[in-house]
Each structure stands twice: as structure tokens, then as C-alpha cells.
Design an enzyme around this catalytic site. Structure first.
Site, mmCIF file in Angstrom:
data_model
loop_
_atom_site.group_PDB
_atom_site.id
_atom_site.type_symbol
_atom_site.label_atom_id
_atom_site.label_comp_id
_atom_site.label_asym_id
_atom_site.label_seq_id
_atom_site.Cartn_x
_atom_site.Cartn_y
_atom_site.Cartn_z
ATOM 1 N N SER A 172 1.127 -1.301 -0.019
ATOM 2 C CA SER A 172 -0.029 0.020 0.029
ATOM 3 C C SER A 172 0.973 1.299 -0.094
ATOM 4 O O SER A 172 2.021 1.066 0.418
ATOM 5 C CB SER A 172 -0.809 -0.137 1.344
ATOM 6 N N TYR A 185 -3.387 -0.783 9.963
ATOM 7 C CA TYR A 185 -3.291 -1.218 8.660
ATOM 8 C C TYR A 185 -1.918 -0.772 7.960
ATOM 9 O O TYR A 185 -1.286 -1.599 7.315
ATOM 10 C CB TYR A 185 -4.303 -0.391 7.917
#
Ligand SMILES: NC(=O)c1ccc[n+]([C@@H]2O[C@H](COP(=O)([O-])OP(=O)(O)OC[C@H]3O[C@@H](n4cnc5c(N)ncnc54)[C@H](OP(=O)(O)O)[C@@H]3O)[C@@H](O)[C@H]2O)c1
Length: 265
Positions: A172, A185
Site C-alpha cells: 500500500s 493497517y
């Protein structure tokens, strides 16, 4: 070489160069390849499962929701692609027995594994670290980091049986640029990068297994909608449209590509 020959040689080289972002596997080029994809019930995992099957792979659809996985199974069957398999595995609750029986079943059914894509993930809370709910933190780290580690560990023996195996961790943008509110996350995705780098080095003597990570960029999925509720989804690329780099890394063209981080867009 005269100037004309130089031009011809340049144009021949450019014909053969592959841009991973634009990569589309030739029909049938994944035939005989067995590829397990987590998070195959929706979003990126679903799109990759369909594209791999379309190219001829036998896809193992892994996820926690049987009804959603069956819908993807039916879509793949309707393409006339090789029959997929469903591997139910809730990454939040799976025990050692569940992981071991998945590995045993793959050994019995297929005898090897050629691709492992860790697409499943949880977003968790968008909250300040000071206020981040600790049980949610633990769950996100477990599903997004510890579970991919365990799954990889139990599947390395099956990957070793492949002549050309590819492991992909899904990364990400928050890894390179951690921003406020991304909490567990961002930490889990950063951990996956360390995992990718260590595993690639630890398997250095085994050129038949490559380990890479791909940041897909923003995609029109449930996770994106949860993270950016005010965004118009129609302005965001579909998972299928960003699948090129993933398919390249799963293909024989990427045989020698190992230990790298890619951006899909
Ligand atoms: N969308 C983006 O803009 C974006 C950007 C960068 C990176 N990513 C990454 O891309 C990957 C795919 O995400 P997505 O955008 O496609 O989101 P998504 O549509 O929400 O897909 C997430 C997948 O993870 C599965 N999952 C969640 N918890 C699970 C659990 N406990 N056990 C097993 N499976 C579980 C979900 O299963 P259910 O269907 O059962 O919920 C779903 O299949 C993720 O790794 C994400 O971090 C996404």
C-alpha cells in the site's frame, strides 16, 4: 550497423520489452499453474482469480465467506476456464490445524503450488494512535501480517515443488508514506515489506521461488469506499484494470524478478 539496421534493432527490442503495468498473459499461458489467492471473494483478489483462470490457471479461491466464493467460482466456470477450488480460511480465527489441512489438501489435490497472492486484508479503524482500539489493532495485525506469514510458512513446501513459483504480498502507499489515521493497517503493510525482503533473501539459493510485493494503488473496492466514503467510486480504477503487474509477476516472464516492490499504477 548502418542507421537503418540500428532503427530496426531498436524497434525489435521494444517489441520484446514487457511493461508489467500493461501485461496481459497470452491465452493458455498459465495452463498447468496452480495459484492460491486470499481475499478471492471480492475486490482485487476476485479480479486476479478471474484473470488467472482466464489465462488457464487452476485457481484456489481462499476466503471466509462461502457464498461469495461460490459466486466467483461460478463466474470462472462460466468462462470455460479450468475448474477452480475453494479453500475456506478465516484469517482472523484460523488455527494451526486449519493451515495444515489446507497445505495437506493442496499437496494431495495438486502436488505443488505455483503462485500465492496475499490479497486479503482488513482496513481496521481510521483513528489517531492515541485513541486506536487495541483489540482492533491486534486483529488487523493478525489478519494483515501474521496470517500471511503463517500461510506462507505452511505453503513453502508446496511452492518448492514448483519449477517456477511466485509469492506476492499486497502492499500500500501508506508503507512509503505513513500518514495519520492509518493505524494498524499501515503498520501491518510495512511489516509485509520486511517479510517480503527477508523471505526473498532466505530463499536466495532457491531460484524457483520468487517473492515480491505490489502496491495496487487506489481501486474501486469495498475497502476503498470504507476509507474514502465521500469519493465518487466511478473516478477510481477497477481492480481488473490494475492487474497487469500482478499477472506479470505470476507469469514465467518474471522468473528472475525477486525481492522487489512494485507499483501497479
Ligand atoms: N482498494 C484500494 O484502494 C487499495 C489500495 C492499496 C492496497 N489495497 C490492498 O488490496 C488488497 C485487496 O483489497 P480490496 O481493495 O480488494 O478490498 P476488499 O474488496 O475489501 O477485499 C478484501 C478481501 O479480504 C478478505 N478478508 C477480510 N478479512 C478476512 C479474514 N478474516 N479472512 C479471510 N479473508 C478476509 C475479504 O473477504 P470478504 O469478502 O469475506 O469480506 C475480501 O475478500 C488488500 O490487501 C488491500 O490492503 C487496496
Amino acid at each position: 550497423m548502418n542507421p537503418r539496421e540500428v532503427l530496426m534493432s531498436l524497434s525489435m527490442n521494444s517489441t520484446h520489452a514487457i511493461d508489467p503495468k500493461l501485461f496481459k498473459p497470452e491465452a493458455g499461458s498459465f495452463a498447468g499453474r496452480v495459484i492460491l489467492i486470499t481475499g478471492a471473494s471480492s475486490g482485487l483478489g476476485r479480479a486476479l482469480a478471474i484473470e488467472c483462470a482466464r489465462a488457464g490457471a487452476s485457481v484456489i479461491l481462499s476466503g471466509r465467506n462461502g457464498a461469495k466464493l461460490e459466486r466467483v467460482y461460478d463466474e470462472i466456470e462460466a468462462l470455460g476456464a479450468p475448474q477452480p477450488a475453494i479453500a475456506m480460511l478465516d484469517l482472523a480465527t484460523a488455527t494451526a490445524v486449519d493451515y495444515d489441512s489446507l497445505a495437506d489438501n493442496i499437496g494431495t489435490e495438486f502436488g505443488k503450488l505455483d503462485g500465492l497472492v496475499h490479497a486479503a486484508a482488513l482496513l481496521g479503524d481510521r483513528a489517531l494512535l492515541e485513541q486506536y482500539d487495541v483489540p482492533t489493532w491486534c486483529k488487523v495485525l493478525h489478519v494483515n501480517l501474521t496470517a500471511p506469514f503463517i500461510l506462507t510458512q505452511v505453503l513453502v513446501p508446496a511452492l518448492r515443488k514448483s519449477a517456477d513459483a511466485s509469492i506476492i504480498f499486497v502492499s500500500s502507499a501508506v508503507v512509503r508514506n505513513p500518514r495519520p489515521f492509518w493505524g494498524a493497517y499501515a503498520v501491518a503493510k510495512s511489516g509485509l515489506e520486511a517479510l517480503r525482503s527477508m523471505l526473498s533473501q532466505e530463499l536466495e539459493g532457491e531460484p524457483n521461488i520468487r517473492v515480491n510485493s505490489v502496491n495496487p494503488g487506489r481501486m474501486r473496492t469495498a475497502m476503498r469506499a470504507a476509507a474514502y466514503p465521500a469519493e465518487d467510486p466511478n473516478t477510481v480504477p477497477t481492480p481488473q484494470s490494475v492487474s497487469g503487474v500482478f499477472l506479470y509477476l505470476l507469469s514465467a516472464h518474471a522468473r528472475t524478478v525477486d525481492g522487489e516492490y512494485f507499483e501497479a499504477q
